[in-house]
Design a protein around this motif. Sequence first.
Motif, PDB file in Angstrom:
ATOM      1  N   GLY A 396       0.806  -1.214   0.000  1.00 34.69           N
ATOM      2  CA  GLY A 396       0.000   0.000   0.000  1.00 34.69           C
ATOM      3  C   GLY A 396       0.836   1.258   0.000  1.00 34.69           C
ATOM      4  O   GLY A 396       1.965   1.279   0.491  1.00 34.69           O
ATOM      5  N   ASP A 397       0.281   2.347  -0.582  1.00 33.91           N
ATOM      6  CA  ASP A 397       0.953   3.639  -0.659  1.00 33.91           C
ATOM      7  C   ASP A 397       0.231   4.607   0.271  1.00 33.91           C
ATOM      8  O   ASP A 397      -0.937   4.950   0.033  1.00 33.91           O
ATOM      9  CB  ASP A 397       0.900   4.158  -2.101  1.00 33.91           C
ATOM     10  N   PRO A 398       0.880   5.073   1.351  1.00 34.93           N
ATOM     11  CA  PRO A 398       0.189   5.967   2.295  1.00 34.93           C
ATOM     12  C   PRO A 398      -0.276   7.271   1.664  1.00 34.93           C
ATOM     13  O   PRO A 398      -1.330   7.785   2.008  1.00 34.93           O
ATOM     14  CB  PRO A 398       1.234   6.196   3.391  1.00 34.93           C
ATOM     15  N   ARG A 399       0.509   7.826   0.707  1.00 38.13           N
ATOM     16  CA  ARG A 399       0.077   9.075   0.086  1.00 38.13           C
ATOM     17  C   ARG A 399      -1.186   8.878  -0.732  1.00 38.13           C
ATOM     18  O   ARG A 399      -2.085   9.726  -0.710  1.00 38.13           O
ATOM     19  CB  ARG A 399       1.199   9.618  -0.810  1.00 38.13           C
ATOM     20  N   GLU A 400      -1.284   7.761  -1.445  1.00 34.46           N
ATOM     21  CA  GLU A 400      -2.486   7.476  -2.232  1.00 34.46           C
ATOM     22  C   GLU A 400      -3.692   7.252  -1.323  1.00 34.46           C
ATOM     23  O   GLU A 400      -4.803   7.718  -1.611  1.00 34.46           O
ATOM     24  CB  GLU A 400      -2.250   6.239  -3.113  1.00 34.46           C
ATOM     25  N   LEU A 401      -3.475   6.546  -0.212  1.00 32.34           N
ATOM     26  CA  LEU A 401      -4.582   6.315   0.713  1.00 32.34           C
ATOM     27  C   LEU A 401      -5.054   7.618   1.368  1.00 32.34           C
ATOM     28  O   LEU A 401      -6.255   7.823   1.593  1.00 32.34           O
ATOM     29  CB  LEU A 401      -4.164   5.306   1.785  1.00 32.34           C
ATOM     30  N   ARG A 402      -4.114   8.514   1.698  1.00 27.73           N
ATOM     31  CA  ARG A 402      -4.515   9.804   2.265  1.00 27.73           C
ATOM     32  C   ARG A 402      -5.303  10.615   1.247  1.00 27.73           C
ATOM     33  O   ARG A 402      -6.275  11.319   1.603  1.00 27.73           O
ATOM     34  CB  ARG A 402      -3.272  10.576   2.728  1.00 27.73           C
ATOM     35  N   ARG A 403      -4.932  10.539  -0.017  1.00 24.20           N
ATOM     36  CA  ARG A 403      -5.680  11.250  -1.061  1.00 24.20           C
ATOM     37  C   ARG A 403      -7.091  10.682  -1.184  1.00 24.20           C
ATOM     38  O   ARG A 403      -8.077  11.438  -1.261  1.00 24.20           O
ATOM     39  CB  ARG A 403      -4.931  11.127  -2.408  1.00 24.20           C
ATOM     40  N   ARG A 404      -7.187   9.363  -1.192  1.00 28.99           N
ATOM     41  CA  ARG A 404      -8.512   8.749  -1.293  1.00 28.99           C
ATOM     42  C   ARG A 404      -9.376   9.096  -0.075  1.00 28.99           C
ATOM     43  O   ARG A 404     -10.592   9.264  -0.193  1.00 28.99           O
ATOM     44  CB  ARG A 404      -8.367   7.237  -1.413  1.00 28.99           C
ATOM     45  N   LEU A 405      -8.737   9.173   1.105  1.00 35.47           N
ATOM     46  CA  LEU A 405      -9.488   9.545   2.304  1.00 35.47           C
ATOM     47  C   LEU A 405     -10.048  10.961   2.176  1.00 35.47           C
ATOM     48  O   LEU A 405     -11.207  11.217   2.522  1.00 35.47           O
ATOM     49  CB  LEU A 405      -8.573   9.437   3.533  1.00 35.47           C
TER      50      LEU A 405
END
Length: 458
Positions: A396-405
């Motif tokens: 998983g990519d934390p930056r991508e997950l933060r964007r999706r959040l």
Amino acid sequence: MPPSSPGPAAAARAAVGASLSTLTGVRSGKKSYYLELRRTEERMTSAVQALEGISAALVRTRDDPRALLHGVLRAAAGHVQADWTMLALRRSALPQTETRFLAVGPDGDLVDSERALPAGLGERLRGARTDLDPTTALADGWVTVPMMLDGAVLGRLVASYPLADAADPADLWVLRILANQAAMALQTASLFAAASEQHAHAQHLLDEIERSSTDLQHRTAELQRAEGRLQVLHQRELLDAERHRIALELHDSVAQYVLSAGLAVDLCRAEALEREGGQSQSVARLVHARDLVAQAGDQVRTVIYALHHEPVGDEVVTLSDLLRGLAEQHRPALLVAVRIEGVPDPLGARIEHGLARIAGEALFNTSIHARAGRAAVLLRYLPESVTLWISDDGDGDPRELRRRLRVSQAAAADGRHQGLANMADRATDLGGTFAIRRARQGGIRVEVCIPRPGPTGS
């Protein structure tokens, strides 16, 4: 020639005579001096005897003044040689006093019934109950003395008195003393009755308080039992939701893959059998692979059934036990390690339930989306807060997950990646923070920090 003045001896005798007259109330003539002295002594003795009788009755008087009143009536009757003596309270005086009328007849017995009184005395009783005159009255062979208390007339002492036209002042003084003693006794009885009534009322209130306290203890115990049952239901709901979600994912994805793999292996076995014959080594390997796929399918169906039907216990478990239970549900597909640091104090059902839901959501996302083999759950109890970390070794990519959040929180969600928003919302509702970072294992680390609840937190 002017008269001669008296000598010193005559003056001394005159002074002594004047002093005796002042002290005894009688003139000191030789013929009447001793007779008057004896009468005065008899009166004094009678008065002392009357007061002695009152004193003896007074020390026995408590809530019921009848003993003292009886003593007053007998003393008055004995002092003035009365056939009848009577005490009566005014109708509005001392309403809490039960004894409102007493009389003593010629035989010395106590009379407390108006019907037993002579007709004339009954009329005087009615007058005594309404008379407000504070003076002593003498008429028709009767003397009436007011019972005074603090300047108010409480009632009357009535006695037959043959010397009504020429009353002896000493007799009237004694009667007034007796009447005032009776008034004091009645006042004491009234105060005692009021105090007894207040004491009974206070005892009644105390009994009510004790009953209320007992009832409150029972209700508190029932509330604690109900709270325990509710907490069990919350935990059961949490674990059931996690099991059903895992079971649904197994049924919709893993089971379908296993079934598809079994069909593909069986198709290859049929083609190899046509091409190479029944004794081919490839056919034997494909038959073995088909059996393994069938066993895997059976195991998946067994796991799905167990997840749907495994009961949850009726005991309240700690947050640590909840996290270990969630970790166990993801094994063996995902190896989850749970670690607890600090003193695991109770946080209340609301906080523990919320943290467990966040951990379950994070582990589910790791198991389904992160392609991870290992995960770790860390619960740390700090003096002012509690932190929860869920990390994995996935891709998983934390930056991508933060964007999706941010996208899911800013716009209407389409159902994808809504788990991140759910976790963030739960952390916010608990007054805490939610963050997504890079884990040391290389994957994702979800961080939640919740302040400790106060003494009344739940």
